[in-house]
Motif scaffolding. Structure first.
Motif, PDB file in Angstrom:
ATOM      1  N   ASP A 104       2.270  -7.132  -5.827  1.00 32.85           N
ATOM      2  CA  ASP A 104       1.307  -6.174  -6.364  1.00 32.85           C
ATOM      3  C   ASP A 104       1.370  -4.932  -5.487  1.00 32.85           C
ATOM      4  O   ASP A 104       2.002  -4.932  -4.420  1.00 32.85           O
ATOM      5  N   TYR A 105       0.750  -3.858  -5.930  1.00 31.49           N
ATOM      6  CA  TYR A 105       0.687  -2.637  -5.123  1.00 31.49           C
ATOM      7  C   TYR A 105      -0.632  -1.936  -5.391  1.00 31.49           C
ATOM      8  O   TYR A 105      -1.288  -2.150  -6.413  1.00 31.49           O
ATOM      9  N   LEU A 106      -1.039  -1.119  -4.439  1.00 30.38           N
ATOM     10  CA  LEU A 106      -2.277  -0.366  -4.541  1.00 30.38           C
ATOM     11  C   LEU A 106      -2.022   1.019  -3.982  1.00 30.38           C
ATOM     12  O   LEU A 106      -1.449   1.169  -2.900  1.00 30.38           O
ATOM     13  N   PHE A 130      -7.924   4.003  -2.043  1.00 28.67           N
ATOM     14  CA  PHE A 130      -8.320   2.935  -2.948  1.00 28.67           C
ATOM     15  C   PHE A 130      -9.743   2.493  -2.625  1.00 28.67           C
ATOM     16  O   PHE A 130     -10.271   2.748  -1.548  1.00 28.67           O
ATOM     17  N   LEU A 168       0.864  -1.175   0.000  1.00 27.60           N
ATOM     18  CA  LEU A 168       0.000   0.000   0.000  1.00 27.60           C
ATOM     19  C   LEU A 168       0.905   1.230   0.000  1.00 27.60           C
ATOM     20  O   LEU A 168       1.865   1.292   0.770  1.00 27.60           O
ATOM     21  N   ARG A 171      -7.861  -7.824  -5.647  1.00 27.19           N
ATOM     22  CA  ARG A 171      -6.422  -8.062  -5.801  1.00 27.19           C
ATOM     23  C   ARG A 171      -5.935  -9.140  -4.836  1.00 27.19           C
ATOM     24  O   ARG A 171      -5.084  -9.969  -5.179  1.00 27.19           O
ATOM     25  N   GLU A 218     -11.601  -3.127  -4.946  1.00 23.18           N
ATOM     26  CA  GLU A 218     -10.387  -3.420  -5.703  1.00 23.18           C
ATOM     27  C   GLU A 218      -9.369  -4.136  -4.828  1.00 23.18           C
ATOM     28  O   GLU A 218      -8.696  -5.081  -5.273  1.00 23.18           O
ATOM     29  N   LEU A 219      -9.245  -3.706  -3.567  1.00 18.55           N
ATOM     30  CA  LEU A 219      -8.321  -4.374  -2.647  1.00 18.55           C
ATOM     31  C   LEU A 219      -8.697  -5.844  -2.508  1.00 18.55           C
ATOM     32  O   LEU A 219      -7.843  -6.734  -2.614  1.00 18.55           O
TER      33      LEU A 219
END
Length: 223
Positions: free
Chosen positions: A97-99, A103, A78, A111, A107-108
């Motif tokens: 992965d990254y967010l 957000f 994050l 993922r 979507e979190l």
């Protein structure tokens, strides 16, 4: 699925945990790198959600430690940073992965599910035991080609038992896989309830979940 969320923003962390709990995911919260290391010393996780900026250092430091120790637990970073260089650095260190904050919680969740499916796929696709067909990637299970309707925790419990077919799984180990440290109001006896539910749904599957008194449970072929 059991998750570790490493995030010091209390309001955001609580909102994330409430959302994930509603989706049947057990989530532990660490507000610092030191707390996260403490959790990781005693618990295994399916995915780690790791903030970059923490009170006692950078999340990328913990990420580097995990990968140096050959720990391949999927990590979603994050970040409030928009720099491509920062994101590339995290990915090069071994992030999966990254967010970017802020957000959407949907979507979190999507993922996290994708990371978990990818990890499950690497451990093997379809598993067949008796008349039971189990697919961790598609998150499906069926008996004699008829789909089993399982809750998320029932599916997670079956996954642990079927991947350890023939081995005794202690009640404590099963509990660790289903519930977070924050589920203080849930006792070990909850495992007995979930085992009973699974047994009813597997009645025609040609498998049996044996109770090993004082030791735990074992899934194997019936007869």
């Amino acid at each position: 699925m059991r998750l570790l969320l490493v995030e010091d923003a209390q309001d955001m962390a609580e909102a994330v945990m409430i959302r994930l709990a509603r989706s049947g995911m057990a989530c532990d919260l660490a507000a610092s790198l030191d707390e996260a290391r403490g959790f990781l010393d005693v618990q295994r996780y399916d995915v780690i959600i790791l903030d970059i900026n923490l009170p006692d250092g950078l999340g990328t430091d913990l990420l580097a430690e995990l990968r140096a120790a050959q720990d391949r637990t999927p990590v979603l970073m994050l970040t409030a940073l928009f720099s491509v260089d920062d994101r590339v650095t995290a990915l090069n260190l071994g992030a999966d992965d990254y967010l970017v904050k802020p957000f959407d919680h949907r979507e979190l969740e999507a993922r996290l599910q994708a990371l978990h499916r990818r990890e499950s796929a690497q451990k093997g696709e379809e598993i067949r035991v008796g008349q039971l067909c189990f697919n961790p990637t598609a998150q499906t299970a069926s008996v004699r080609e008829e789909p089993l309707h399982l809750t998320r925790r029932e599916f997670a419990l079956l996954a642990m038992l079927i991947r350890n077919r023939g081995k005794i799984m202690s009640k404590e180990r099963l509990f660790e896989g289903l519930f977070s440290f924050n589920d203080a109001d849930v006792g070990l006896n909850a495992i007995e309830l979930y085992i009973a539910r699974l047994r009813k749904k597997l009645v025609h599957a040609g498998v049996v979940i044996e109770t090993q008194r004082g030791l735990g449970y074992r899934l194997d072929l019936d007869g």
